[in-house]
Design a protein around this motif. Structure first.
Motif, short mmCIF file in Angstrom:
data_model
loop_
_atom_site.label_atom_id
_atom_site.label_comp_id
_atom_site.label_asym_id
_atom_site.label_seq_id
_atom_site.Cartn_x
_atom_site.Cartn_y
_atom_site.Cartn_z
N ALA A 244 3.53 1.65 2.63
CA ALA A 244 2.11 1.36 2.87
C ALA A 244 1.52 2.31 3.91
O ALA A 244 0.36 2.72 3.79
CB ALA A 244 1.95 -0.09 3.33
N PRO B 103 1.53 -5.64 3.99
CA PRO B 103 0.85 -4.88 2.93
C PRO B 103 1.06 -5.49 1.55
O PRO B 103 2.09 -6.13 1.29
CB PRO B 103 1.50 -3.49 3.02
N LYS C 182 6.64 -1.60 4.33
CA LYS C 182 5.66 -1.24 5.36
C LYS C 182 5.55 0.28 5.46
O LYS C 182 4.45 0.83 5.62
CB LYS C 182 6.09 -1.84 6.69
N GLU D 152 2.27 4.00 -6.16
CA GLU D 152 1.45 3.59 -5.01
C GLU D 152 0.86 4.81 -4.29
O GLU D 152 -0.28 4.80 -3.87
CB GLU D 152 2.27 2.75 -4.05
N LEU E 117 -4.84 -1.09 6.57
CA LEU E 117 -3.41 -1.40 6.44
C LEU E 117 -3.14 -2.74 7.14
O LEU E 117 -3.11 -2.79 8.37
CB LEU E 117 -2.55 -0.30 7.07
N ARG F 200 0.95 5.57 2.17
CA ARG F 200 -0.22 5.42 1.29
C ARG F 200 -1.52 5.52 2.09
O ARG F 200 -2.47 6.19 1.68
CB ARG F 200 -0.13 4.06 0.57
N PHE G 46 1.00 -4.94 -2.76
CA PHE G 46 1.20 -3.93 -3.80
C PHE G 46 0.98 -4.57 -5.16
O PHE G 46 1.21 -5.76 -5.35
CB PHE G 46 2.63 -3.36 -3.74
#
Length: 644
Positions: free
Chosen positions: A170, A75, A167, A86, A71, A173, A77
């Motif tokens: 992310a 981040p 953020k 995502e 990370l 994810r 995408f």
């Protein structure tokens, strides 16, 4: 067992060597904090370990089959990505395992009995893999993560989200991948203190290894069991324990190094005096001693690491009135950000503003500074008040300017009150040597840009510092310098930061924003605020319980009375009964869901024809029931709250 090892790594950018001969080893399940001054190569090393960048030389070894998730600070995408897509990408390994498990279950049903044992073993391995990757109910887990992180729109395009929300997506994810090793570069940036607390708990549950770069010292203290420090030009040094243990060990190491350096310098002085006596005096001395002395003098001795020498120049003394507001209101459309806010900043105060992202902290600062007009209310700025404002977006820095020009603002000398210093020398003291002074601002790291902007602001001669997220991207050493500077500052400070440690060291009072336009002030630092708030919440809960009507004993039915129209926002008797039993209903539904998941995780189920499909159908229904109950519970809670 070793999970990852980087050996003899070297990385350079042009003429600048970031590190050379660097070796780092990380064991399975280990929690490591990576620290070092800005520019020492922390982010570069993270990228190399994640396979996102290649070193100039060196060797990288990763345990076979190990999964690594990285990370970064900013981040990335895919174009057109949504929140849902995502998180679906993050669950790729889990989806693959579920698909393989379903295929194997079909194969088991169609195979002869003599093949069952081998297939059952494979199913057992897959079941363990599915549990390791997060279990059977993936979408429910993903939505729970997002909800806790404050991201509500499941199908919203990521491009429409703010930097802070991106953020958070992310982070969700990364958590959903459940890797063998998770690399996090400044994960707490843009997160409020409550979310940071929650993230610390989530990371503590992860079974894999963790490598963490963060300026949040409480975060480091709570998570890591080893600190690795990158020292520019000197490789890495490892310290067992958390951040507090690292500080203690480093202090002892520096004291020992200084004692050794003092002895070394004294010995060198003796040898130099002997060498100066000339050939006659040295004839009787051994050649080995001469060579040893020359070698020792050529070696680089211990030097205390340089730290940025941030300074604040003298400013006019503040008057009795600094900044005051009365009844400030500010709304954007239907959303009220400030609602009748009274505030007073006094001389020498350091006030920390805290609250979740988007509740109005930056808006409040901009209204106080006159950048935004209030809708109503009174604002008074003292006639001696001179403000320096640090914008969290660093808009004051032109990325195309050189470091020198960005700092100079047309002046080649810096007036530090008692002395005039050449700007070139002052920048060198701020860890911007001459070659870096010729670089463009856009080539600097986030922490270096932060340090440059702070240095420039502190030279404005202000007596009020208004700092909006000044701690983001700063290394821990510079944070310590900034703390001391603010503690010694003779003026007043308004400070927005999510760094709890920083607020504990600096703040004299805390102002909180509730998200509905109202603010509350607590005297003391961040820890004191949390204690006072907990006490206040406990008292409010006790008062509410005392004020709530006690349940009456069952009595004989009273004569029927005409039904009054139900007041909006009040719970009916039936709804109240439903709300009272909701906790038990949710617990029962969660228990049933867990039982069905356990059945699917048992390999023996796959030997029973049709049983898997039956249990899966029941599990889908159980998941739907849990979601329905939570949704209904929230609706009833909202209704009860409206009527309160």
């Amino acid at each position: 067992m070793t999970l990852l090892r980087a050996a003899n790594v070297q990385l350079s950018f042009g003429s600048r060597t970031v590190f050379e001969g660097l070796t780092v080893t990380i064991e399975e399940g280990e929690r490591v904090g990576l620290v070092g001054v800005n520019g020492s190569g922390k982010t570069s090393l993270m990228k190399i370990l994640a396979g996102a960048a290649r070193p100039d030389t060196g060797e990288l070894q990763l345990r076979r089959g190990a999964r690594v998730t990285y990370l970064p600070q900013e981040p990335e995408f895919a174009e057109g990505a949504t929140v849902a897509s995502e998180l679906s990408v993050a669950q790729g390994p889990l989806r693959e395992a579920l698909a393989a498990q379903a295929e194997l279950a079909k194969k088991l049903e169609a195979s002869p009995p003599e093949a069952h044992e081998k297939l059952m073993e494979q199913l057992s391995v897959l079941s363990d893999r599915i549990e390791q990757l997060g279990g059977w109910d993936t979408e429910h887990h993903a939505k729970t993560l997002l909800d806790r992180l404050g991201v509500k729109d499941w199908d919203r395009p990521v491009a429409q989200l703010s930097g802070g929300l991106r953020k958070r997506v992310a982070i969700a994810r990364a958590l959903l991948t459940r890797p063998d090793m998770l690399l996090l570069d400044e994960p707490t940036n843009h997160l409020d203190a409550d979310t940071v607390d929650w993230l610390e708990e989530e990371l503590d549950k992860l079974p894999g290894a963790l490598l963490l770069v963060t300026h949040d010292r409480y975060f480091l203290d709570g998570l890591v069991d080893r600190i690795v420090e990158i020292q520019p030009g000197a490789g890495v040094t490892t310290y067992p324990g958390n951040y507090q243990a690292y500080l203690e060990q480093k202090l002892v190491a520096q004291e020992n190094a200084e004692v050794a350096q003092h002895k070394r310098e004294r010995w060198i002085a003796q040898e130099v005096a002997w060498l100066r006596r000339g050939p006659e005096a040295r004839r009787t001395k051994s050649k080995a001693r001469i060579e040893r002395a020359q070698k020792l003098m050529a070696e680089k001795g211990f030097q205390r690491p340089k730290v940025a020498d941030l300074r604040v120049i003298s400013a006019p003394r503040l008057g009795h009135t600094v900044i005051e507001s009365e009844g400030l209101t500010k709304a954007f459309g239907e959303r009220k950000v400030l609602d009748g806010v009274d505030f007073r900043l006094q001389r020498g105060e350091r006030v920390g503003l805290v609250g979740p992202n988007g509740v109005g902290k930056t808006t409040f600062l901009r209204v106080l500074l006159g950048e935004l007009p209030p809708d109503s209310g009174k604002l008074v700025i003292g006639k001696n008040t001179k403000v320096a404002y640090y914008d969290q977006n660093r808009a004051q820095l032109d990325p195309e300017m050189t470091v020198y020009d960005a700092a100079s603002q047309g002046e080649d000398w810096v007036d530090l009150g008692d002395q005039k210093v050449a700007l070139r020398d002052y920048l060198d003291d701020l860890l911007f040597p001459v070659p870096m002074q010729r670089m463009r601002v856009k080539a600097l790291s986030g922490g270096e840009r932060n340090r440059l902007l702070l240095a420039r602001l502190f030279l404005e001669g202000a007596n009020v510092l208004v700092l909006d997220e000044p701690t983001n991207d700063l290394d821990i050493v510079t944070l310590n310098v900034l703390e001391r500077l603010l503690l010694d500052f003779g003026g007043s400070t308004l400070l927005v930061t999510h760094d709890r440690y920083f607020l504990d060291k600096v703040a004299t009072s805390i102002v909180t924003f509730d998200g509905n336009g109202r603010v509350t002030r607590y005297e003391g630092n961040y820890t004191m605020y949390r204690q006072l708030k907990e006490q206040s919440d406990a008292m409010a809960a006790a008062e509410a319980a005392k004020a709530a009507p006690k349940k009456a004993e069952p009595a004989s039915p009273a004569p029927a009375a005409p039904k009054a129209a139900k007041k909006p926002g009040k719970l009916s008797y039936k709804d109240q009964r439903e709300l009272d039993g909701m906790e038990a209903a949710i617990e029962a539904a969660e228990t049933r869901k867990a039982e069905l998941e356990a059945q699917l995780a048992d390999p023996t189920i796959y030997s029973k024809s049709g049983k898997v499909a039956e249990v899966q159908k029941e599990l889908d229904a159980a998941v739907a029931e849990v979601d329905r109950l939570y949704t209904r519970w929230q609706v009833l809670q909202d209704l009860a709250g409206t009527g309160a």
